[in-house]
Design a protein around this motif. Structure first.
Motif, short mmCIF file in Angstrom:
data_model
loop_
_atom_site.label_atom_id
_atom_site.label_comp_id
_atom_site.label_asym_id
_atom_site.label_seq_id
_atom_site.Cartn_x
_atom_site.Cartn_y
_atom_site.Cartn_z
N GLY A 1 0.81 -1.21 0.00
CA GLY A 1 0.00 0.00 0.00
C GLY A 1 0.84 1.26 0.00
O GLY A 1 0.55 2.22 -0.71
N LEU A 2 1.91 1.26 0.79
CA LEU A 2 2.79 2.43 0.84
C LEU A 2 3.43 2.70 -0.51
O LEU A 2 3.64 3.86 -0.89
N GLU A 3 3.74 1.64 -1.24
CA GLU A 3 4.43 1.80 -2.52
C GLU A 3 3.48 1.78 -3.71
O GLU A 3 3.93 1.76 -4.85
N GLU A 4 2.16 1.74 -3.43
CA GLU A 4 1.14 1.76 -4.48
C GLU A 4 1.38 0.66 -5.51
O GLU A 4 1.40 0.89 -6.71
N ARG A 5 1.58 -0.56 -5.01
CA ARG A 5 1.76 -1.70 -5.88
C ARG A 5 0.81 -2.81 -5.44
O ARG A 5 0.29 -2.80 -4.31
N VAL A 6 0.57 -3.76 -6.31
CA VAL A 6 -0.32 -4.86 -5.98
C VAL A 6 0.37 -5.90 -5.12
O VAL A 6 -0.22 -6.47 -4.21
N GLU A 7 1.66 -6.15 -5.39
CA GLU A 7 2.38 -7.21 -4.70
C GLU A 7 3.84 -6.82 -4.56
O GLU A 7 4.36 -5.99 -5.33
N LEU A 8 4.51 -7.37 -3.55
CA LEU A 8 5.95 -7.15 -3.40
C LEU A 8 6.70 -7.84 -4.52
O LEU A 8 6.23 -8.80 -5.13
N GLU A 9 7.90 -7.34 -4.80
CA GLU A 9 8.75 -7.98 -5.80
C GLU A 9 9.10 -9.40 -5.35
O GLU A 9 9.16 -9.68 -4.15
#
Length: 778
Positions: A138-146
């Motif tokens: 959420g903090l990085e505005e992405r769906v999933e971590l790398e």
């Protein structure tokens, strides 16, 4: 709902905190590993093993601290530059194979040990990681971590294993210390995830986690296209470090397979199956204890005396005892009024929660100590979670609600309620929950008998408020006995399947018993080897079949026992003309009886003829006096013992069910009964033990014959050699023990619940108290 916070710099700071926490904890991990090595070295062992342990101890005495430091350095390096790839094959950006090379054994071993460590960490820390993953994404505005994000467990696991080898420590030493390494790293990372979650929540980053964006279908819900693709599908899930954490497409899987030698591929596939199953197995027990431990530590930070055992038994303050009784009476009277008015005692969840909140505030106002107020809050949170569990049918949810006051009473007076998952009150709720959570949430699925039993259990608990754990233990035992009778008789198809399985198991048990006793009887009797083999391998089964079908004392069974005695007499040496004439006179009747018995036991005509030809050779040897003479008094004694054989039958231990006996049932397959005779993987001893521990009433997800469906275990044989499952629509599926273990091993049969009802409720309560610990005192 909380406001969604986006702040990449806050996410980067969280990762730095993660590295700092690991850095602070690694010296303790190194010390624990060294201590475990000392203990291992003190154990008696073979010379080669002892020498290996001494070498390991010497290496760690000088290298443990250096390795711990190297792990921190490696993690910091990964934070700055990412994790180096060590895949079996490298792939071009377009998905084509850029380069293929055979992977050496050392690399395969490291990948296996890395995956084991990563799974051990996630067994314990999966819930904390799920929350942390949501917040960072959420903090990085992405769906999933790398796939190789620093926070993923396999990154630390690979660094730990690689630095171990770089420190000139052997991989067999890692395997010797594997349990300690898994436990220490799992505890360290769980605590790291927990502290970072707490730090983020304090900065108002997603205090409430919505997991719906992370729910997705996986390939496991579909039928595998091929055995190889299914093997690498498991590798995708279990060995993120090996495949990069992202699913491979078909071409990539084929390329990876070709990069491995046949033996290496087999080892990776087998290890992957074991890893996948160990992940599912380990979660329930260890995770449950970890959740309770975290709850106690959290509350103890605010109330140092909470949950501690003391010399005196805690008691309810008078005011709180009166308030609990009044609340229980109010709940009971409302149910009675609904019943009298013709209601079905179904209260909506919002109404139950409103009542729960109102009662909580009333009880807190009467609490005499901070510990009592904290206990009231925690129990209320537990039941809030239980009552909002949508898999509990509405017909029985109200009965779970009525357990709140009795549970509160034991939670105040018995501190171990919050310390162990084995408390009878917890076990009762979990057991009833495991039986009902597989049904549809509507009222029709549970069944009147089960609902009445749950009602009876709750009313008995309510009737004995001052007996503490004893009443919970008593009704738990009664509920288990109820399930033994209720589950196998829910419908006609189940009753028929259980009856058939019981006959097969009884037949096999008696065949084993007859064989054991026949061996004892003939141990010192000079019986020709062909006859001896026939009696042990064939006729014991014939006797068992007759005993099951007609009764041990039936005329048919006695006829089969007399045939055994006649055969023994006929095969003994015949030295006079009269004896030979008598054999010839009896032989047609005897052979017909032997063939009838074999036919009844399921032997086809061809197999019967083979057995008869072998017996004819034995009888011919008797005619030529090539066999020993059995003294007449010994023969008479033998016949008398055969007549009363059932009285001599020994107890049977844990002998495995003969697979041929199970195949007999296959002829009874129908649209209502399936017999599982193939599929799965070769089971380990641990999987066989797990198969024996499954509890009737619990629900599972079964992948069989192109169907993926929920099934309930409704019956197990006395020796757990057969297990019967029933689908929601009433179809029966019968497993022999080893086949059941094979399905567990392969992941084709999985528990429907990753954690029990009370553990999930405790975890949910813990999440709320983490965010707002002041609830304990308000």
């Amino acid at each position: 709902m909380s406001t969604r916070v986006t702040n990449p710099s806050l996410a980067a700071q969280a990762r730095r905190l993660y590295v700092d926490h690991v850095a602070r904890g690694m010296p303790a991990v190194g010390a624990a590993v060294l201590e475990a090595t000392h203990r291992l070295n003190d154990q008696a062992s073979e010379h080669a093993v002892a020498q290996r342990r001494r070498d390991l101890l010497q290496a760690l005495m000088s290298g443990a601290a250096r390795w711990a430091t190297a792990v921190v350095d490696g993690l910091q390096q990964a934070a700055q530059h990412g994790l180096p790839s060590t895949r079996p094959a490298e792939f071009a950006p377009g998905g084509g194979l850029a380069q293929l090379s055979l992977v050496d054994d050392d690399t395969i071993e490291r990948e296996i040990l890395t995956s084991r460590l990563a799974l051990a960490i996630m067994d314990r820390a999966s819930w904390e990681f799920t929350d942390l993953r949501s917040r960072i994404a959420g903090l990085e505005e992405r769906v999933e971590l790398e796939p190789h994000d620093l926070l993923r467990a396999h990154v630390l696991a690979r660094v730990a294993v690689d630095t171990w080898r770089a420190a000139d420590l052997r991989l067999d030493g890692w395997r010797d210390l594997q349990n300690t390494l898994h436990e220490e790293f799992a505890a360290l990372i769980e605590e790291a995830y927990h502290e970072i979650n707490r730090w983020l929540v304090a900065r108002r980053v997603m205090p409430e986690i919505d997991l719906r964006p992370f729910i997705r279908r996986t390939r496991s819900s579909a039928v595998p296209q091929s055995s190889q693709s299914s093997q690498f599908g498991a590798m995708d899930a279990a060995q993120g470090g090996m495949t990069g954490g992202a699913p491979l497409d078909a071409a990539a899987r084929a390329a990876a397979a070709s990069a491995l030698g046949p033996e290496q591929l087999r080892r990776v596939q087998e290890e992957t199956r074991l890893l996948t199953r160990s992940h599912a197995m380990a979660r329930s027990g260890e995770h449950a204890e970890a959740v309770l431990g975290r709850l106690n530590r959290l509350v103890a930070r605010h109330l140092p005396g909470f949950g501690r055992q003391s010399d005196h038994t805690p008691t309810l303050t008078p005011a709180l005892s009166v308030a609990i009784n009044a609340a229980q009476d109010s709940i009971r009277q409302r149910s009675q009024r609904q019943t009298a008015a013709g209601g079905d005692i179904q209260v909506t969840t919002p109404a139950l929660l409103a009542d729960l909140h109102q009662r909580k505030q009333q009880l807190k106002s009467q609490a005499g100590s901070a510990e009592e107020r904290a206990t009231i809050e925690i129990v209320a949170l537990l039941f809030q979670s239980i009552l909002t569990e949508d898999r509990i049918p509405t017909a029985v949810r109200v009965w779970f609600a009525r357990l709140q006051m009795p549970v509160l009473r034991v939670a105040v007076t018995e501190p171990d309620f919050f310390a162990t998952v084995g408390h009878p009150a917890r076990r009762l709720i979990d057991r009833m929950g495991s039986c009902v959570m597989g049904f549809d949430s509507g009222t029709a699925g549970v069944g009147d008998a089960l609902e009445r039993e749950i009602k009876r259990v709750v009313q008995v608990v309510e009737a004995y408020p001052d007996t503490g754990r004893r009443v919970f233990q008593t009704v738990l035992t009664e509920f288990e006995k109820f399930l033994e009778h209720y589950l196998p008789s829910r419908n006609e198809a189940t009753r028929k399947a259980v009856s058939l399985a019981q006959q097969v198991e009884q037949r096999e048990t008696m065949a084993i018993q007859f064989t054991i006793e026949l061996r004892r009887m003939l141990n010192e009797v000079p019986v020709q080897e062909g006859v001896r083999h026939f009696l042990f391998q064939v006729w014991a089964d014939v006797l068992a079949t007759a005993a099951v079908r007609h009764g041990v004392q039936s005329e048919q069974t006695r006829l089969m026992k007399r045939a055994a005695a006649d055969l023994i007499w006929s095969a003994s040496a015949k030295v006079t003309r009269d004896e030979r004439a008598e054999v010839i006179r009896r032989l047609p009747t005897l052979l017909k009886l032997l063939k009838d018995g074999m036919a009844a036991a399921g032997l086809d005509t061809e197999r019967q003829d083979i057995q008869i030809r072998q017996l004819n050779n034995s009888l011919a040897a008797a005619f030529t006096a090539k066999t020993a003479v059995i003294p007449s008094e010994r023969l008479q004694e033998l016949m008398e013992r055969l007549e009363t054989l059932e009285e001599l039958l020994p107890a049977v231990g844990d002998e495995e069910l003969d697979e041929a006996m199970v195949l007999d049932i296959s002829g009874h397959e129908s649209s209502e009964l399936e017999v599982v005779s193939e599929g799965g993987s070769l089971p380990t001893a641990a999987m066989v033990a797990w198969a024996r521990e499954l509890q009737p009433g619990s629900w599972y997800m079964l992948d069989y014959r192109s169907r993926h469906e929920s099934v309930q275990l409704v019956w197990q044989g006395m020796r757990k050699q057969l297990s019967l499952f029933v689908t929601a629509n009433g179809r029966c599926i019968l497993f022999p023990q080893n086949r059941l273990a094979s399905f567990l091993q392969a992941g084709l049969l999985l528990p429907a619940q990753d954690e029990s009802l009370t553990v999930r409720a405790t975890r949910n309560a813990l999440a709320k108290l983490d965010v707002e610990p002041a609830r304990l005192f308000n």
